[in-house]
Design a protein around this motif. Structure first.
Motif, PDB file in Angstrom:
ATOM      1  N   PRO A  78       0.936  -1.273   0.163  1.00 35.55           N
ATOM      2  CA  PRO A  78      -0.077  -0.070   0.026  1.00 35.55           C
ATOM      3  C   PRO A  78       0.831   1.384  -0.094  1.00 35.55           C
ATOM      4  O   PRO A  78       2.022   1.212   0.507  1.00 35.55           O
ATOM      5  CB  PRO A  78      -0.935  -0.011   1.191  1.00 35.55           C
ATOM      6  N   ILE A  79       0.355   2.267  -0.544  1.00 35.27           N
ATOM      7  CA  ILE A  79       0.877   3.823  -0.484  1.00 35.27           C
ATOM      8  C   ILE A  79       0.819   4.153   1.175  1.00 35.27           C
ATOM      9  O   ILE A  79      -0.309   4.208   1.656  1.00 35.27           O
ATOM     10  CB  ILE A  79       0.466   4.871  -1.182  1.00 35.27           C
ATOM     11  N   ASP A  80       1.846   4.261   1.764  1.00 35.35           N
ATOM     12  CA  ASP A  80       1.795   4.601   3.141  1.00 35.35           C
ATOM     13  C   ASP A  80       1.330   5.977   3.606  1.00 35.35           C
ATOM     14  O   ASP A  80       0.345   5.919   4.195  1.00 35.35           O
ATOM     15  CB  ASP A  80       3.199   4.676   4.074  1.00 35.35           C
ATOM     16  N   LEU A  81       1.570   6.997   2.763  1.00 38.58           N
ATOM     17  CA  LEU A  81       0.841   8.253   3.009  1.00 38.58           C
ATOM     18  C   LEU A  81       0.732   8.989   1.641  1.00 38.58           C
ATOM     19  O   LEU A  81       1.757   9.003   1.044  1.00 38.58           O
ATOM     20  CB  LEU A  81       1.656   8.864   3.993  1.00 38.58           C
ATOM     21  N   LEU A  82      -0.401   9.415   1.394  1.00 36.59           N
ATOM     22  CA  LEU A  82      -0.460  10.455   0.324  1.00 36.59           C
ATOM     23  C   LEU A  82      -0.836  11.584   1.022  1.00 36.59           C
ATOM     24  O   LEU A  82      -1.786  11.723   1.778  1.00 36.59           O
ATOM     25  CB  LEU A  82      -1.638  10.084  -0.763  1.00 36.59           C
TER      26      LEU A  82
ATOM     27  N   ILE B 213       3.975  11.552  -2.338  1.00 35.83           N
ATOM     28  CA  ILE B 213       3.724  10.163  -2.158  1.00 35.83           C
ATOM     29  C   ILE B 213       4.889   9.621  -1.245  1.00 35.83           C
ATOM     30  O   ILE B 213       6.091   9.618  -1.536  1.00 35.83           O
ATOM     31  CB  ILE B 213       3.597   9.451  -3.421  1.00 35.83           C
ATOM     32  N   ILE B 214       4.345   9.093  -0.156  1.00 31.30           N
ATOM     33  CA  ILE B 214       5.582   8.821   0.869  1.00 31.30           C
ATOM     34  C   ILE B 214       5.415   7.368   1.113  1.00 31.30           C
ATOM     35  O   ILE B 214       4.552   6.794   1.434  1.00 31.30           O
ATOM     36  CB  ILE B 214       5.495   9.793   2.223  1.00 31.30           C
ATOM     37  N   SER B 215       6.646   6.639   1.105  1.00 25.50           N
ATOM     38  CA  SER B 215       6.899   5.376   1.528  1.00 25.50           C
ATOM     39  C   SER B 215       7.736   5.353   2.998  1.00 25.50           C
ATOM     40  O   SER B 215       8.733   5.716   2.653  1.00 25.50           O
ATOM     41  CB  SER B 215       7.427   4.546   0.421  1.00 25.50           C
TER      42      SER B 215
END
Length: 245
Positions: A102-106, A116-118
């Motif tokens: 999953p995308i950790d944080l948008l 877009i943060i991983s």
């Protein structure tokens, strides 16, 4: 004749900001309780009512990493909302992507900027970018060899950007907005994992007062430590405003 369609009356954004943060906390507390309970496995399968946050967010991650991942999401979301709430930030955690993590944080500043943060950690190790092979490698200590980081977070970030473009309607975005809004792809290394300090100089970029490791693999991704997130967000917003002027 061009027909302008009105927004859908019952349109609802995915869970974000304080509501999502509360569900992250709920999921973390629930998962922690399960881990401590002697009959944890039995509790999961024994008809117990699972909190909504656990169902929405915790289940997206592997059981061994859920508590620490949720704790990291909670910490970053809290910081981002504290720092940027007055600027209209929207923080969406744990966006599920087909055939991918999953995308950790948008992080969205509507019609201004996206990030877009991983969030990743490989324990007490250094991360090295192999320019020739265009891969990330991990070294546990000075005496150990290099292992290839799979799946590659840089490739994942590129996939996430394509997913956002394809699924823009989930966030009420037009095709023009998603194409015109500058999007930063960010790999956040969580301590004690860190980037090796001796990458070639041309791999670094200046943004405001920051010197950033900017790796070009299917586009550019910034590699930073968790304590640099708010500074990067500020710098990215400032860069957008400068370009706008």
């Amino acid at each position: 004749m061009t027909i302008v369609q009105d927004p859908v009356a019952d349109f609802q954004l995915p869970p974000h900001n304080e509501a999502a943060l509360e569900q992250i906390r709920e999921a973390k507390d629930y998962e922690s309780a399960l881990a401590l309970a002697a009959g944890g496995a039995a509790l999961v399968s024994g008809g117990m009512i699972h909190p909504l946050g656990w169902v929405l967010f915790a289940m997206a991650y592997k059981p061994l990493y859920r508590v620490e991942k949720l704790a990291r999401l909670e910490k970053l979301m809290t910081v981002l909302l504290t720092e940027f709430k007055t600027q209209g930030v929207q923080v969406f955690p744990v966006l599920k992507v087909e055939d991918n993590h999953p995308i950790d944080l948008l992080v969205r500043f509507p019609k201004k900027a996206h990030l877009i943060i991983s969030i990743r950690s490989r324990g007490d190790s250094e991360v090295i970018y192999n320019e020739k092979r265009e891969i990330l490698q991990v070294r546990k200590n000075s005496k150990s060899g290099l292992t290839t980081w799979k799946p590659c977070p840089l490739v994942e970030l590129s996939d996430y950007e394509r997913w956002l473009t394809k699924n823009r309607a989930l966030f009420g975005m037009s095709s023009r907005e998603v194409q015109k809004t500058p999007t930063a792809k960010v790999l956040v290394l969580w301590s004690p994992t860190k980037a090796a300090p001796d990458h070639n100089p041309h791999l670094y970029s200046e943004m405001g007062s920051m010197r950033l490791l900017a790796l070009r693999r299917k586009g550019t991704a910034f590699v930073i430590q968790q304590e640099e997130v708010t500074d990067l967000v500020r710098a990215w917003l400032a860069k957008y405003e400068e370009n706008k002027e």
